[in-house]
Scaffold this motif. Structure first.
Motif, PDB file in Angstrom:
ATOM      1  N   VAL A   1     -39.382 -66.597  30.774  1.00  0.00           N
ATOM      2  CA  VAL A   1     -39.072 -67.744  31.673  1.00  0.00           C
ATOM      3  C   VAL A   1     -37.575 -67.508  32.502  1.00  0.00           C
ATOM      4  O   VAL A   1     -36.421 -67.199  31.787  1.00  0.00           O
ATOM      5  N   VAL A   2     -37.778 -67.123  33.781  1.00  0.00           N
ATOM      6  CA  VAL A   2     -36.175 -67.458  34.482  1.00  0.00           C
ATOM      7  C   VAL A   2     -35.348 -68.587  34.452  1.00  0.00           C
ATOM      8  O   VAL A   2     -35.817 -69.413  35.012  1.00  0.00           O
TER       9      VAL A   2
ATOM     10  N   ARG B   1     -45.027 -61.887  38.730  1.00  0.00           N
ATOM     11  CA  ARG B   1     -46.102 -62.559  39.281  1.00  0.00           C
ATOM     12  C   ARG B   1     -45.236 -63.490  39.412  1.00  0.00           C
ATOM     13  O   ARG B   1     -45.202 -64.556  37.958  1.00  0.00           O
ATOM     14  N   ILE B   2     -44.431 -64.847  40.404  1.00  0.00           N
ATOM     15  CA  ILE B   2     -44.281 -65.734  40.021  1.00  0.00           C
ATOM     16  C   ILE B   2     -44.656 -67.186  40.163  1.00  0.00           C
ATOM     17  O   ILE B   2     -46.291 -67.169  40.378  1.00  0.00           O
TER      18      ILE B   2
ATOM     19  N   ALA C   1     -35.739 -76.334  29.269  1.00  0.00           N
ATOM     20  CA  ALA C   1     -36.665 -75.246  28.892  1.00  0.00           C
ATOM     21  C   ALA C   1     -37.534 -74.792  29.084  1.00  0.00           C
ATOM     22  O   ALA C   1     -37.515 -73.730  29.316  1.00  0.00           O
ATOM     23  N   ASP C   2     -37.876 -75.365  30.913  1.00  0.00           N
ATOM     24  CA  ASP C   2     -38.991 -75.002  31.225  1.00  0.00           C
ATOM     25  C   ASP C   2     -37.725 -73.972  32.505  1.00  0.00           C
ATOM     26  O   ASP C   2     -39.552 -72.976  32.624  1.00  0.00           O
TER      27      ASP C   2
ATOM     28  N   GLN D   1     -45.972 -60.281  34.060  1.00  0.00           N
ATOM     29  CA  GLN D   1     -46.563 -58.763  34.423  1.00  0.00           C
ATOM     30  C   GLN D   1     -47.874 -58.886  34.154  1.00  0.00           C
ATOM     31  O   GLN D   1     -48.590 -59.551  32.749  1.00  0.00           O
ATOM     32  N   LEU D   2     -48.709 -59.029  35.621  1.00  0.00           N
ATOM     33  CA  LEU D   2     -50.316 -58.587  35.118  1.00  0.00           C
ATOM     34  C   LEU D   2     -50.533 -57.338  35.202  1.00  0.00           C
ATOM     35  O   LEU D   2     -51.708 -57.328  34.866  1.00  0.00           O
ATOM     36  N   SER D   3     -50.140 -56.175  35.213  1.00  0.00           N
ATOM     37  CA  SER D   3     -50.811 -54.755  35.284  1.00  0.00           C
ATOM     38  C   SER D   3     -49.374 -54.052  35.150  1.00  0.00           C
ATOM     39  O   SER D   3     -48.190 -53.575  35.737  1.00  0.00           O
TER      40      SER D   3
END
Length: 389
Positions: free
Chosen positions: A79-80, A195-196, A212-213, A220-222
């Protein structure tokens, strides 16, 4: 002369008619009996063959698989958030974009921090000037003390003043470094490659450290992982699979359709068994370069636990159970009749069953068993080849 009586005159004819009727009745009964006897002596017509479908027994290598339900989880999901309070000036990425590690994501208003940094640098310059002046005085005092022109105490005080100014300069430089770090926080960069996700704020909003959000997530997907559970009885097999040199293959299938999604490898098993369910958590890793798996997705996991070489496999539909749940199959004979063959089930899953008691090439009934018994005659439809387009 006696009187004429019609009844007396017709009585002999009535007797003759009754006798003739009785004789005719006996003749009809005899004929009917002979007809029934002839029908009973005729052979009974054979019942029609039972239509069935068959499956051939094949000798092939069969992979033993354990099945479970798993959840797709990313290796990293960040979470950025901002590390300072400020106004969001610009978003440099869009939702769903693939970003690299260190790539610029957002920019905050940096004017207050630029001013604070300039002030810290000015304070440093002022203290440096004072330090240089104090160092020159110290050099003069050392010359004078050699000629006993000044007391020793004056030299010691000047030495302390120089050291104090040097410490002040070090503090000024630390303050400048801190302001530079705070200024760098106005440029939000991606901590990982991924991925954003969907953004939570728009440009112009005031963002705070405690939100918090955050701004959005970077996932990371891969590669990606799938977590699933196995019963504690499978621990010896899992330990053997993770302890070997080659990772055990794992397949992920869609929960609804069973479509294969991805091929991966067994990664690690948890260090303890769950106290509530007696199961152990297992993690498998998938390359997922094509994005077949998605974080949070439920999938069916099939873990290969072994390999049966030269096994006799058929479709699971051929299997039947009799008394005391003993398995058997109906095997097709050359004269289109069937025989009951007891078998032993060595392994079974949704696609196949490995049997002992049959031979490769045997044709086993896979549909229509409910109307069969040993010796029943069957008819097998001829498969029509599919025309090639």
């Amino acid at each position: 002369m006696p009187a004429f009586s019609l009844t007396t005159h017709l009585r002999p004819y009535a007797r003759r008619l009754a006798f003739a009727a009785a004789a005719l009745g006996l003749l009809l009964l005899g004929t009917l009996g002979l007809m029934r006897r002839g029908q009973s002596d005729a052979p009974a017509a054979a019942p029609p063959p039972v239509p069935v479908r068959v499956a051939r027994v094949e000798a092939r290598d069969v992979a033993r698989q354990a099945e479970s339900v798993g959840t797709v989880r990313p290796l990293r999901d960040v979470v950025v958030r901002t590390q300072i309070d400020g106004q969001l000036m610009r978003l440099h990425v869009r939702e769903g974009q693939q970003v690299a590690r260190g790539e610029l994501l957002a920019t905050l208003d940096d004017r207050p921090l630029q001013a604070a940094l300039a002030q810290a640098r000015a304070t440093l310059a002022m203290n440096l000037a004072q330090l240089r002046s104090a160092e020159l005085d110290l050099q003069r005092y050392r010359t004078l003390i050699a000629d006993d022109a000044i007391p020793r105490q004056t030299l010691d005080q000047q030495q302390a003043t120089v050291e104090q100014l040097r410490a002040t300069v070090q503090g000024n430089r630390a303050s400048i470094a801190a302001e530079e770090v705070r200024l760098s926080y106005t440029r939000v960069r991606s901590p990982i490659a991924g991925r954003i996700g969907l953004r939570n704020v728009d440009e112009g909003n005031l963002v705070r450290v405690g939100d918090a959000d955050g701004l959005f997530t970077v996932t990371q997907l891969s590669p990606i992982t799938v977590e699933f559970t196995m019963p504690q009885t499978a621990l010896p097999v899992l330990q053997r699979l993770t302890g070997g040199g080659t990772p055990a293959p794992v397949q992920a299938h869609a929960r609804d359709s069973g479509t294969p999604l991805a091929q991966g490898r067994l990664l690690v098993i948890d260090s303890r068994v769950g106290a509530g369910n007696g199961a152990v958590r297992v993690k498998a890793e998938f390359d997922n370069s094509g994005g077949e798996l998605w974080p949070g997705q439920f999938v069916t996991v099939r873990l290969q636990t072994g390999l049966l070489r030269g096994a006799l496999a058929a479709r699971p539909a051929v299997l039947r159970y009799g008394e005391q749940d003993k398995p058997y199959v109906f095997r097709l004979k050359p004269d289109n009749t069937v025989e009951v063959v007891p078998v032993s089930v060595l392994y079974q899953d949704r696609q196949q069953v490995v049997l002992d008691g049959v031979a490769a090439g045997d044709q086993l009934v896979s549909d229509g068993q409910s109307r069969l018994r040993a010796g029943s005659r069957v008819s097998v439809p001829i498969a029509t080849p599919t025309p090639r387009t």
